[in-house]
Scaffold this active site. Structure first.
Site: not given
Ligand code: IDP
Length: 139
Positions: A10, A50, A58, A86, A92, A103, A113, A116, A127
């Site tokens: 990212k 997304y 968010f 993963r 996350t 991470r 973070n 992805h 994807e």
């Molecule tokens: P993942 O990337 O660990 O699978 P997801 O819940 O699918 O997590 O969320 C996708 C992306 O959205 C996350 O990697 C992060 O960049 C962002 N994200 C997730 N939760 C939040 C939040 O509570 N606040 C801001 N950004 C978030």
């Protein structure tokens, strides 16, 4: 089971020149990079990628973040690639991520973070096809 997954390094990570360090961890985990490119996503491309999160609070902030700089997209292949990647990515929210994960070491916060990784075979297929065509995938 040999499987493919989709990865993004990212904008927060590319801004800090962490591509090499993150790719080293990916390869050290036994995942092969079978396709890779560095792009700057448009807003429309990020929204399409997304779309499953479009109702989340968010979402707009996430789209702004993902289009704020270049990203490195890749297709990774290996034994249980989805779960394997993963696991080395970590949770996350870096505050919850296990020691030794990407991470935990590199992420700035729950949004920025660093990486992805696809969460299931169907999302991996979507994807991969979203960013790469068959001619671009070597594996
Ligand atoms: P993942 O990337 O660990 O699978 P997801 O819940 O699918 O997590 O969320 C996708 C992306 O959205 C996350 O990697 C992060 O960049 C962002 N994200 C997730 N939760 C939040 C939040 O509570 N606040 C801001 N950004 C978030």
């Amino acid at each position: 089971m040999i499987q493919k997954t989709f990865s993004i390094i990212k904008p927060d990570a590319t801004a800090r020149n962490l591509e090499g360090k993150i790719l080293a961890r990916i390869q050290d985990a036994g995942l092969n990079v079978v396709a890779m490119k560095k792009i700057r996503m448009t807003k429309e491309q990020a929204e399409g990628f997304y779309y499953v999160h479009k109702e989340r609070p968010f979402f707009q902030s996430l789209i702004e973040f993902m289009t704020s700089g270049p990203v490195v997209c890749s297709v990774l292949e290996g034994e249980n690639a989805i779960e394997n990647y993963r696991a080395i990515m970590g949770a996350t929210n870096p505050a919850d991520a296990a020691e030794g994960t990407i991470r935990k070491e590199f992420a700035e916060n729950i949004e920025a973070n660093s990486v992805h990784g696809s969460d299931a075979p169907e999302t991996a297929q979507y994807e991969i096809n979203y960013f790469f065509n068959n001619l671009e995938i070597t594996g």
